[in-house]
Scaffold this motif. Sequence first.
Motif, short mmCIF file in Angstrom:
data_model
loop_
_atom_site.label_atom_id
_atom_site.label_comp_id
_atom_site.label_asym_id
_atom_site.label_seq_id
_atom_site.Cartn_x
_atom_site.Cartn_y
_atom_site.Cartn_z
N TRP A 53 -26.92 -11.71 39.23
CA TRP A 53 -26.87 -11.15 40.58
C TRP A 53 -26.56 -12.29 41.55
N VAL A 54 -25.31 -12.58 41.72
CA VAL A 54 -24.88 -13.76 42.49
C VAL A 54 -25.38 -13.69 43.93
N LYS A 55 -25.95 -14.81 44.40
CA LYS A 55 -26.42 -14.91 45.78
C LYS A 55 -25.35 -15.54 46.67
N TRP A 56 -25.51 -15.37 47.98
CA TRP A 56 -24.68 -16.02 48.99
C TRP A 56 -23.18 -15.83 48.69
N VAL A 57 -22.81 -14.58 48.44
CA VAL A 57 -21.44 -14.28 48.00
C VAL A 57 -20.44 -14.58 49.13
N THR A 58 -19.37 -15.28 48.77
CA THR A 58 -18.30 -15.58 49.72
C THR A 58 -16.94 -15.09 49.24
N ASP A 59 -16.80 -14.86 47.93
CA ASP A 59 -15.49 -14.47 47.38
C ASP A 59 -15.66 -13.37 46.34
N VAL A 60 -14.74 -12.42 46.40
CA VAL A 60 -14.63 -11.37 45.38
C VAL A 60 -13.19 -11.39 44.91
N ARG A 61 -12.99 -11.55 43.62
CA ARG A 61 -11.63 -11.72 43.10
C ARG A 61 -11.40 -10.81 41.91
N ALA A 62 -10.31 -10.06 41.94
CA ALA A 62 -9.91 -9.21 40.81
C ALA A 62 -9.00 -10.01 39.89
N THR A 63 -9.28 -9.97 38.58
CA THR A 63 -8.52 -10.78 37.62
C THR A 63 -8.13 -9.95 36.40
N ARG A 64 -7.14 -10.47 35.68
CA ARG A 64 -6.72 -9.81 34.44
C ARG A 64 -7.70 -10.12 33.31
N ARG A 65 -8.13 -11.39 33.24
CA ARG A 65 -9.04 -11.83 32.19
C ARG A 65 -10.29 -12.42 32.82
N ARG A 66 -11.34 -12.39 32.07
CA ARG A 66 -12.57 -13.00 32.55
C ARG A 66 -12.38 -14.52 32.62
N ASP A 67 -12.92 -15.12 33.66
CA ASP A 67 -12.86 -16.56 33.84
C ASP A 67 -14.02 -17.18 33.06
N PHE A 68 -13.73 -17.69 31.85
CA PHE A 68 -14.80 -18.21 31.01
C PHE A 68 -15.33 -19.55 31.51
N SER A 69 -14.64 -20.15 32.49
CA SER A 69 -15.18 -21.38 33.07
C SER A 69 -16.48 -21.12 33.81
N GLU A 70 -16.75 -19.85 34.14
CA GLU A 70 -17.98 -19.55 34.85
C GLU A 70 -19.21 -19.83 33.99
N SER A 71 -19.05 -19.80 32.66
CA SER A 71 -20.17 -20.13 31.78
C SER A 71 -20.54 -21.60 31.88
N VAL A 72 -19.59 -22.43 32.33
CA VAL A 72 -19.87 -23.84 32.59
C VAL A 72 -20.30 -24.01 34.04
N ALA A 73 -19.64 -23.28 34.94
CA ALA A 73 -19.91 -23.42 36.37
C ALA A 73 -21.36 -23.11 36.72
N ILE A 74 -21.97 -22.18 35.99
CA ILE A 74 -23.35 -21.82 36.33
C ILE A 74 -24.32 -22.97 36.08
N PHE A 75 -23.91 -23.94 35.25
CA PHE A 75 -24.79 -25.08 34.97
C PHE A 75 -24.54 -26.27 35.91
N VAL A 76 -23.47 -26.22 36.69
CA VAL A 76 -23.19 -27.32 37.61
C VAL A 76 -23.12 -26.86 39.05
N SER A 77 -23.26 -25.55 39.28
CA SER A 77 -23.19 -25.04 40.66
C SER A 77 -24.29 -25.67 41.48
N GLY A 78 -23.98 -25.94 42.72
CA GLY A 78 -24.95 -26.59 43.60
C GLY A 78 -24.76 -28.08 43.63
N PHE A 79 -24.41 -28.69 42.49
CA PHE A 79 -24.18 -30.13 42.46
C PHE A 79 -22.87 -30.50 43.14
N GLU A 80 -21.94 -29.52 43.19
CA GLU A 80 -20.61 -29.82 43.74
C GLU A 80 -20.51 -29.53 45.23
N GLU A 81 -21.61 -29.15 45.87
CA GLU A 81 -21.56 -28.87 47.29
C GLU A 81 -21.25 -30.13 48.07
#
Length: 378
Positions: A350-378
């Motif tokens: 349940w993503v918080k502080w939503v800023t973007d909604v994007r429709a895609t053809r394929r799932r972005d599997f980089s999100e499985s990595v992004a969830i472990f580094v989110s916040g550090f890249e701010e």
Amino acid sequence: MRLGTKDRAVVYALDRLEPPPRAVDWSLAATIAVLVGTGLYSLVVGDPSGAWVFDVHAVAAFALVVLLAFKLRRVATRLRPNRLTRVRFVSILLALTALGALGTGLWWAFGGSVRVGPWGLLMVHMTLGVAVPVVLLWHLRHRYHSPAGATHQGRRTALQYAAVVGLSALAWRGQRAANDLLDTAGSDRRFTGSREEGSGEGNAFPVTSWVADDPTPVDVEDWELRVDGLVDDPATLGVDDLGLGDETADDERGDLATDAERRAVLDCTSGWYSDHDWRGLAVGDLLDAVEPTDDARWVQFRSVTGYRWSLPVEEAREALLATHVDGERISHDHGFPMRLVAPGRRGFQWVKWVTDVRATRRRDFSESVAIFVSGFEE
């Protein structure tokens, strides 16, 4: 030491029940694999149709107790202080880690609660559970035996395994019955094992954030919701478009109404759940406004922190970008100005502080990595 008649009967029963040594060893490895696999998979199961995953995990845990008893009974004499080696220290570490994972899991199931710093009991259990296969691989470097000959094709071995599984299932059912009989905290749990906290109390439910997700409060006047990707009419929506500019003017509405409602359970993998009435912008209405192309199969929701998660288009249409919970404007800690409400999904999705909604053809599997580094890249 001489054994009494009852003691000899117990030993005889254990001898009859115990499979061959190598079969026990490989059964332990297989059971740990089942526990780790079902444990990891359970993190993304939020719908009751997936309750079987938790049931298999529980029965496998009780089976591990039985198999560990067989193993420790056989090797106990090797663990005397005068017989310890470096390799056996690894074996002891493996046994302690496995017993720790089992103990914390059983204590949680019976309603127990322990905190280790910021971690609750269930997080300690999961951490130990993930550590077990790591130590097991280390152990197998020194104690590996080929699985050839690990099983004996015979009626007796089949009956032994049937007995282990049967006893494990009975223990699992007995644990649940004991919880109900004693009315422990473990009796009031969802099928996921989570306990209720803060249902129907607005923002007064637990605050949890994934990894380093802890942004500064969003300035609603500068905030925008971007909707793009495989859509015919990309949009950038501000507070006026969505009627979010005045916290006290709940009746104010922009081009897209934020008055859609959902009743949904937020079930957190840290061990709690909370049931609320959510209000906000229906994702289905948002998608209708931007008209996804025929190629769009997924919808990704991205946080100001870089955290993101995707849902299949049809599932996304049933989701909500919530602005209110139980009639209260969502607080910053819970995702102001908008958070995703995805019924049937676990809380970390349940993503918080939503800023973007994007429709895609394929799932972005980089999100499985992004969830472990989110916040550090701010």
